[in-house]
Design a protein around this motif. Structure first.
Motif, PDB file in Angstrom:
ATOM      1  N   ASN A  78       0.784  -1.185  -0.015  1.00 47.26           N
ATOM      2  CA  ASN A  78      -0.034  -0.046   0.039  1.00 47.26           C
ATOM      3  C   ASN A  78       0.916   1.270  -0.037  1.00 47.26           C
ATOM      4  O   ASN A  78       0.460   2.251  -0.567  1.00 47.26           O
ATOM      5  CB  ASN A  78      -0.852   0.126   1.226  1.00 47.26           C
ATOM      6  CG  ASN A  78      -2.117  -1.219   1.189  1.00 47.26           C
ATOM      7  OD1 ASN A  78      -2.474  -1.397   0.143  1.00 47.26           O
ATOM      8  ND2 ASN A  78      -2.201  -1.857   2.215  1.00 47.26           N
ATOM      9  N   ASP A  79       2.034   1.262   0.755  1.00 50.48           N
ATOM     10  CA  ASP A  79       2.826   2.425   0.819  1.00 50.48           C
ATOM     11  C   ASP A  79       3.144   2.667  -0.687  1.00 50.48           C
ATOM     12  O   ASP A  79       3.639   4.001  -1.131  1.00 50.48           O
ATOM     13  CB  ASP A  79       4.354   1.884   1.509  1.00 50.48           C
ATOM     14  CG  ASP A  79       3.766   1.763   2.834  1.00 50.48           C
ATOM     15  OD1 ASP A  79       4.009   2.377   3.975  1.00 50.48           O
ATOM     16  OD2 ASP A  79       3.239   0.771   3.136  1.00 50.48           O
ATOM     17  N   ALA A  80       3.314   1.711  -1.681  1.00 47.02           N
ATOM     18  CA  ALA A  80       3.703   2.130  -3.120  1.00 47.02           C
ATOM     19  C   ALA A  80       2.914   2.166  -3.706  1.00 47.02           C
ATOM     20  O   ALA A  80       3.141   2.448  -5.226  1.00 47.02           O
ATOM     21  CB  ALA A  80       4.667   0.352  -3.487  1.00 47.02           C
ATOM     22  N   VAL A  81       1.754   2.514  -3.622  1.00 52.32           N
ATOM     23  CA  VAL A  81       0.590   2.968  -4.380  1.00 52.32           C
ATOM     24  C   VAL A  81       0.825   4.540  -4.817  1.00 52.32           C
ATOM     25  O   VAL A  81       1.558   5.124  -4.285  1.00 52.32           O
ATOM     26  CB  VAL A  81      -0.929   2.933  -3.825  1.00 52.32           C
ATOM     27  CG1 VAL A  81      -0.924   4.064  -2.698  1.00 52.32           C
ATOM     28  CG2 VAL A  81      -1.940   3.007  -4.684  1.00 52.32           C
ATOM     29  N   SER A  82       0.238   4.753  -5.919  1.00 55.43           N
ATOM     30  CA  SER A  82       0.667   6.269  -6.430  1.00 55.43           C
ATOM     31  C   SER A  82       0.401   7.428  -5.483  1.00 55.43           C
ATOM     32  O   SER A  82      -0.299   7.377  -4.773  1.00 55.43           O
ATOM     33  CB  SER A  82      -0.401   6.721  -7.797  1.00 55.43           C
ATOM     34  OG  SER A  82      -0.076   5.563  -8.691  1.00 55.43           O
TER      35      SER A  82
END
Length: 238
Positions: A78-82
């Motif tokens: 989730n941290d890596a979402v846009s």
């Protein structure tokens, strides 16, 4: 009885549905209880906020400290979402959060065999976009998650594990991608078939996760090193 603490997002919350948590519990049957703390949609910031607050017992119940074989931290998808999404955490802050989470677990849980840091798995951005169009936003044109960004967060996990004592890295990114791990995204590749929506595992993916975790554990943490909670039935008398 000893325990094993799993801390993650929906990839952990669904860990009995996709079976990697179930496999782990079965592996340690009668030797350790698996305590599954999966928080769907959460990022490292929100998990760290809980750990640093008076709500810490929601993650670390009173019976865990001093009785935990190892902790597993499985965060980052989730941290890596846009960046336009509220779940997004920049990769440098993600790394700092992961270090802080690991430090708290080592100090407050005191796991006998340390902390296992699992990298975010790869994302099939095309399949995930199809899922979003089908289930959420029919007119979506781009995926909020992509492979190249996820690779950066995977590398951050490897960095934290590499320079933090009492930690082990499980590189799920490479486990699924194999020789494609350093390559650009390739559409419709067979590596993504264990992800039912491009992000979350099916049972085949869950088996891969469990196998990678199991194979990463030090010999002294394996279940055969610990007695069963009760004796074998054959030693009992009527």
């Amino acid at each position: 009885m000893q325990n094993i603490l799993l801390l993650g997002d929906s990839l952990t919350e669904q860990g009995y549905e996709n079976q990697w948590c179930a496999h782990l519990q079965n592996y340690y049957q009668r030797r350790a209880d698996v305590v599954c703390r999966g928080f769907g949609g959460y990022n490292t910031k929100w998990i760290l906020d809980i750990l640093q607050s008076n709500q810490q017992e929601k993650i670390i119940p009173a019976h865990l400290p001093g009785h935990t074989l190892f902790c597993v931290v499985f965060l980052g998808a989730n941290d890596a979402v846009s960046a336009e999404y509220p779940q997004h955490v920049p990769v440098d802050q993600y790394e700092a959060n992961l270090r802080a989470i690991t430090r708290i677990l080592l100090e407050d849980v005191r796991p006998l065999h340390g902390v296992v840091l699992m990298t975010p798995p790869p994302i099939d951005q095309e399949r995930y976009l199809e899922y979003v169009r089908r289930e959420r936003v029919p007119d979506a044109t781009t995926s909020s998650r992509n492979l190249e960004t996820t690779r950066q967060y995977r590398n951050a996990v490897l960095k934290v594990a590499g320079d933090t004592p009492s930690t082990i890295a499980v590189d799920l990114y490479k486990a699924f991608l194999a020789n494609l791990a350093e390559q650009p995204y390739q559409s419709r590749n067979t590596w993504s078939t264990p992800f039912f929506d491009g992000l979350h595992f099916d049972a085949t993916g869950g088996q891969i996760v469990f196998s990678e975790l199991k194979n990463s554990l030090p010999a002294q943490a394996l279940p055969e090193k610990f007695p069963t909670q009760t004796p074998h039935w054959s030693t009992l008398t009527s």
